[in-house]
Design an enzyme around this catalytic site. Structure first.
Site, PDB file in Angstrom:
ATOM      1  N   ASN A   9      14.179  21.495   4.668  1.00 19.25           N
ATOM      2  CA  ASN A   9      13.455  22.022   3.501  1.00 19.25           C
ATOM      3  C   ASN A   9      13.370  20.875   2.510  1.00 19.25           C
ATOM      4  OD1 ASN A   9      12.519  23.296   1.226  1.00 19.25           O
ATOM      5  ND2 ASN A   9      14.366  24.546   0.888  1.00 19.25           N
ATOM      6  N   LYS A  11      11.729  20.667  -0.161  1.00 17.16           N
ATOM      7  CA  LYS A  11      11.550  21.059  -1.570  1.00 17.16           C
ATOM      8  C   LYS A  11      10.448  20.195  -2.194  1.00 17.16           C
ATOM      9  CE  LYS A  11      16.252  22.708  -1.489  1.00 17.16           C
ATOM     10  NZ  LYS A  11      17.472  23.062  -2.177  1.00 17.16           N
ATOM     11  N   HIS A  93      13.080  31.775  -1.022  1.00 23.38           N
ATOM     12  CA  HIS A  93      14.187  30.843  -1.277  1.00 23.38           C
ATOM     13  C   HIS A  93      14.776  31.159  -2.653  1.00 23.38           C
ATOM     14  CE1 HIS A  93      16.361  27.165  -2.137  1.00 23.38           C
ATOM     15  NE2 HIS A  93      16.362  26.931  -0.832  1.00 23.38           N
ATOM     16  N   GLU A  95      15.648  29.358  -5.011  1.00 26.88           N
ATOM     17  CA  GLU A  95      15.026  28.624  -6.126  1.00 26.88           C
ATOM     18  C   GLU A  95      13.749  29.323  -6.569  1.00 26.88           C
ATOM     19  OE1 GLU A  95      15.006  24.769  -4.260  1.00 26.88           O
ATOM     20  OE2 GLU A  95      17.194  24.743  -4.372  1.00 26.88           O
ATOM     21  N   GLU A 165      21.553  31.934   2.829  1.00 24.25           N
ATOM     22  CA  GLU A 165      21.888  30.785   1.997  1.00 24.25           C
ATOM     23  C   GLU A 165      22.650  31.242   0.747  1.00 24.25           C
ATOM     24  OE1 GLU A 165      19.073  27.227   2.762  1.00 24.25           O
ATOM     25  OE2 GLU A 165      18.153  28.510   1.271  1.00 24.25           O
ATOM     26  N   GLY A 171      22.817  22.643  -2.464  1.00 23.11           N
ATOM     27  CA  GLY A 171      22.739  21.410  -3.244  1.00 23.11           C
ATOM     28  C   GLY A 171      24.007  21.077  -4.003  1.00 23.11           C
ATOM     29  N   SER A 211      24.184  22.980   1.908  1.00 23.86           N
ATOM     30  CA  SER A 211      24.956  21.756   2.119  1.00 23.86           C
ATOM     31  C   SER A 211      25.274  21.479   3.589  1.00 23.86           C
ATOM     32  CB  SER A 211      26.239  21.774   1.264  1.00 23.86           C
ATOM     33  OG  SER A 211      25.901  21.858  -0.112  1.00 23.86           O
TER      34      SER A 211
HETATM   35  P1  PGA Z   1      20.933  21.860   0.623  1.00 22.73           P
HETATM   36  O1  PGA Z   1      19.730  22.907   0.430  1.00 22.73           O
HETATM   37  O2  PGA Z   1      21.042  21.594   2.104  1.00 22.73           O
HETATM   38  O3  PGA Z   1      20.511  20.637  -0.146  1.00 22.73           O
HETATM   39  O4  PGA Z   1      22.163  22.514   0.093  1.00 22.73           O
HETATM   40  C1  PGA Z   1      19.536  23.968   1.316  1.00 22.73           C
HETATM   41  C2  PGA Z   1      18.335  24.785   0.894  1.00 22.73           C
HETATM   42  O5  PGA Z   1      18.129  24.979  -0.317  1.00 22.73           O
HETATM   43  O6  PGA Z   1      17.568  25.269   1.756  1.00 22.73           O
END
Ligand code: PGA
Length: 247
Positions: A9, A11, A93, A95, A165, A171, A211
């Site tokens: 992903n 982003k 997601h 976010e 998630e 993150g 992560s």
């Molecule tokens: P990350 O993000 O691997 O940077 O923790 C995962 C995601 O938001 O899909």
């Protein structure tokens, strides 16, 4: 029987030039037994599709609008993505839920539209740190799954992917332990079984995200109910992407 799926992903990262460079660099080197996906910003998708032609790597978007067309300034429809060969779309997601007012209802509308358009949705669910500490993780995740799949048949649900998630692990460098991740993925499968029956629950692929990196992917993928990973930060680095795909 469930083919593992690991999706990057990206982003809001990389220009098209950078994305194509990435694709060209991984193209010859990629070795994988999983379904490999890159979910990139809209503007990169067409060039990525071309750059990755002849490889097994599939491309995905990170959102779309559920309407077919109309006065929705700034939005992109499923058919626009389908036209350029997009295979997957990340929906709901955290976010987007937190920053862009995505709700279980819009996730439901988008999941239906993705299925109709022939794009496989990756439906994201997950609890916040406060919810985990209040021990309501299962209630929260169940409510997201039930609402997200409302009005979707068992046959269609079976083709979708769910990404668990936990928001506190995204993150942050804080990965859920593989047991914690598996416990919730297993629970999601039980929810799917209660909605659709065991046969559907047994084929639906459930990813863990938060992560994930080359050093922990094998352990996570070794769990009974985890069929893949949705990877943010680590998927942006060519060497890490390659390592994740051949964990
Ligand atoms: P990350 O993000 O691997 O940077 O923790 C995962 C995601 O938001 O899909």
């Amino acid at each position: 029987m469930r083919k593992p799926i690991i999706a990057g992903n990206w982003k809001m990262h990389k220009t098209t030039k950078e994305a194509v460079e990435f694709a060209n660099n991984i193209k010859e080197k990629i070795e994988t037994n999983v379904e490999a996906v890159i979910c990139a910003p809209f503007t990169q998708l067409k060039d990525l599709k071309i750059a990755l032609a002849g490889t097994e790597v599939k491309i995905g978007a990170q959102n779309f609008h559920y309407a077919d067309q109309g006065a929705f300034t700034g939005e992109i429809s499923a058919s626009m993505l389908k036209e350029i060969g997009v295979d997957y779309v990340i929906l709901g997601h955290s976010e987007r839920r937190e920053l862009f007012a995505e709700t279980d209802q819009t996730v439901n509308l988008k999941t239906k539209k993705a299925i109709e358009a022939g794009i496989t949705p990756i439906v994201c669910v997950g609890e916040s740190l406060e919810q985990r500490e209040a021990e309501v993780t299962k209630e929260v995740v169940k409510a997201q799954v039930v609402a997200g799949y409302q009005g979707i048949s068992a046959e269609d649900a079976a083709t979708t992917v769910i990404a668990y998630e936990p928001i506190w692990a995204i993150g942050t460098g804080k990965t859920a332990t593989s047991e914690q991740a598996n416990e919730v993925c297993k629970f999601i499968r039980e929810v799917m079984a209660s909605l659709y029956g065991q046969a559907t629950a047994d084929v639906i692929r459930i990813q863990y995200g938060g992560s994930v990196k080359p050093s922990n992917v094998a352990e996570i993928m070794g769990e009974s109910d985890i069929d893949g990973a949705l990877v943010g930060g680590a998927s942006l680095v060519e060497a890490d992407y390659l390592a994740l795909m051949k964990f």
